[in-house]
Write a protein that holds these residues in place. Structure first.
Motif, short mmCIF file in Angstrom:
data_model
loop_
_atom_site.label_atom_id
_atom_site.label_comp_id
_atom_site.label_asym_id
_atom_site.label_seq_id
_atom_site.Cartn_x
_atom_site.Cartn_y
_atom_site.Cartn_z
N ASN A 1 32.70 39.28 28.55
CA ASN A 1 31.50 38.46 28.31
C ASN A 1 31.49 37.22 29.20
O ASN A 1 30.84 36.22 28.89
N THR A 2 32.20 37.28 30.32
CA THR A 2 32.24 36.18 31.28
C THR A 2 31.95 36.71 32.68
O THR A 2 31.84 37.93 32.87
N ASP A 3 31.85 35.80 33.66
CA ASP A 3 31.66 36.24 35.04
C ASP A 3 32.98 36.52 35.73
O ASP A 3 33.02 36.74 36.94
N SER A 4 34.08 36.54 34.95
CA SER A 4 35.41 36.78 35.51
C SER A 4 36.17 37.78 34.65
O SER A 4 37.22 37.46 34.06
N PRO A 5 35.69 39.03 34.56
CA PRO A 5 36.36 40.03 33.73
C PRO A 5 37.66 40.52 34.37
O PRO A 5 37.81 40.48 35.60
N THR A 6 38.58 40.96 33.53
CA THR A 6 39.82 41.58 33.99
C THR A 6 39.89 42.99 33.45
O THR A 6 39.75 43.21 32.24
N PHE A 7 40.10 43.95 34.33
CA PHE A 7 40.16 45.37 33.95
C PHE A 7 41.61 45.84 34.06
O PHE A 7 42.20 45.84 35.14
N GLY A 8 42.18 46.22 32.93
CA GLY A 8 43.58 46.60 32.90
C GLY A 8 44.46 45.44 32.51
O GLY A 8 44.12 44.28 32.73
N ASN A 9 45.64 45.77 31.93
CA ASN A 9 46.53 44.70 31.46
C ASN A 9 47.74 44.49 32.36
O ASN A 9 48.64 43.72 32.03
N GLY A 10 47.75 45.14 33.51
CA GLY A 10 48.83 44.93 34.46
C GLY A 10 49.98 45.90 34.32
O GLY A 10 50.87 45.92 35.17
N THR A 11 49.99 46.72 33.26
CA THR A 11 51.04 47.74 33.15
C THR A 11 50.70 48.93 34.04
O THR A 11 49.57 49.07 34.52
N SER A 12 51.65 49.79 34.27
CA SER A 12 51.52 50.86 35.24
C SER A 12 50.28 51.72 35.02
O SER A 12 50.08 52.28 33.93
N ASN A 13 49.40 51.75 36.03
CA ASN A 13 48.20 52.60 36.06
C ASN A 13 47.21 52.30 34.94
O ASN A 13 46.37 53.14 34.61
N ASN A 14 47.24 51.11 34.35
CA ASN A 14 46.39 50.82 33.20
C ASN A 14 44.91 50.78 33.55
O ASN A 14 44.06 51.02 32.70
N ALA A 15 44.58 50.47 34.82
CA ALA A 15 43.17 50.45 35.24
C ALA A 15 42.81 51.67 36.08
O ALA A 15 41.72 51.73 36.65
N ASP A 16 43.69 52.63 36.14
CA ASP A 16 43.48 53.79 37.02
C ASP A 16 42.33 54.65 36.52
O ASP A 16 42.21 54.94 35.33
N GLY A 17 41.46 55.06 37.44
CA GLY A 17 40.35 55.95 37.10
C GLY A 17 39.24 55.30 36.29
O GLY A 17 38.42 55.99 35.69
N LEU A 18 39.19 53.97 36.29
CA LEU A 18 38.22 53.26 35.45
C LEU A 18 36.88 53.12 36.14
O LEU A 18 36.79 52.87 37.34
#
Length: 267
Positions: free
Chosen positions: A51-68
């Protein structure tokens, strides 16, 4: 007051008023933050700041944002008139992803979501590869492609500059920008770039007079393809802006005012 001087001042006032009106019309909408984000296709991803102009996708663990797949919806739909330009931009940082020559399936674009964003149906909206009905998507890819969509992805064969090595894990941020200008009743000009200061990374795509039937855009977004193996992708200062050049009739009026002023002065 000397009548000649009085008339000159009246003309000058008209000229300056016209100029002010044209300058005002050059900024249709100030830069607006994109603060409404959603994600699809990866139930294991832990995202924050949607809900901000600075979103973070994934929590930094291995492959957490993969295929998103992800998108941020504009505060209101943007429909371009002739002479209008829509520009989206953001600063992006990637963590834990692969390095290679660029075929990592990192994609960024501008969309008309067709109502799918609010329906929470990301698959219909993006189909994994952002294949949406109609000619309502423009996206860049780090593998050197710049595409639009109909029933499937079509490379626009845009003019391209490709320098540097794509890095899915690095300290330096990427800077993304895409501008779409409606230059006629049926065509748009598009300029998009993805740059990074270290190692002089630059992807620049330019496409002029691209025929399209859609001039309404509602969202920005992209995807982190499965080959990227990304742990986390962070945005900052995501925003969109609409600017406009004066209509030809207004430009003609400006010219007329200038000529009239010069004629008055000569008299």
């Amino acid at each position: 007051m000397n009548p000649r001087y009085k008339n000159t001042m009246k003309t000058k006032h008209l000229f300056m008023t016209t100029c002010a009106a044209l300058v005002t019309s050059a900024a249709v909408q100030a830069a607006t933050s994109v603060t409404n984000w959603k994600t699809w296709n990866n139930d294991t991803t832990v995202s924050s700041g949607l809900n901000t102009d600075s979103p973070t996708f994934g929590n930094g663990t291995s492959n957490n944002a993969d295929g998103l797949w992800y998108a941020g919806k504009f505060g209101s739909a943007v429909t371009l008139g002739i002479g209008d330009t829509l520009t989206v931009s953001a600063i992006i940082n990637l963590t834990g992803g692969n390095h290679d020559t660029g075929d990592n399936d990192f994609r960024l674009g501008i969309f008309n979501d067709g109502g799918q964003f609010d329906a929470n149906s990301g698959e219909n909206w993006s189909a994994g590869y952002m294949l949406v009905p109609g000619t309502d998507l423009f996206q860049i890819r780090t593998n050197g492609a710049f595409i639009s969509t109909a029933t499937n992805a079509v490379d626009l064969n845009a003019t391209k500059i490709n320098n540097g090595l794509f890095r899915g894990n690095h300290v330096e941020d990427y800077v993304f920008s895409m501008s779409i200008t409606r230059d006629s009743a049926t065509t748009v000009d598009i300029v998009s770039s993805l740059t990074r200061n270290d190692s002089i990374y630059e992807k620049l795509y330019t496409e002029n007079d691209r025929a399209t039937s859609n001039f309404t855009f509602t969202a920005m977004g992209g995807s982190f393809g499965g080959n990227l193996n990304l742990d986390q992708g962070s945005y900052s200062n995501a925003q969109y802006e609409v600017t406009s050049v004066p209509e030809p009739s207004a430009a003609a009026l400006l010219s007329f005012g200038g000529v009239a002023l010069m004629m008055r002065r000569r008299k």
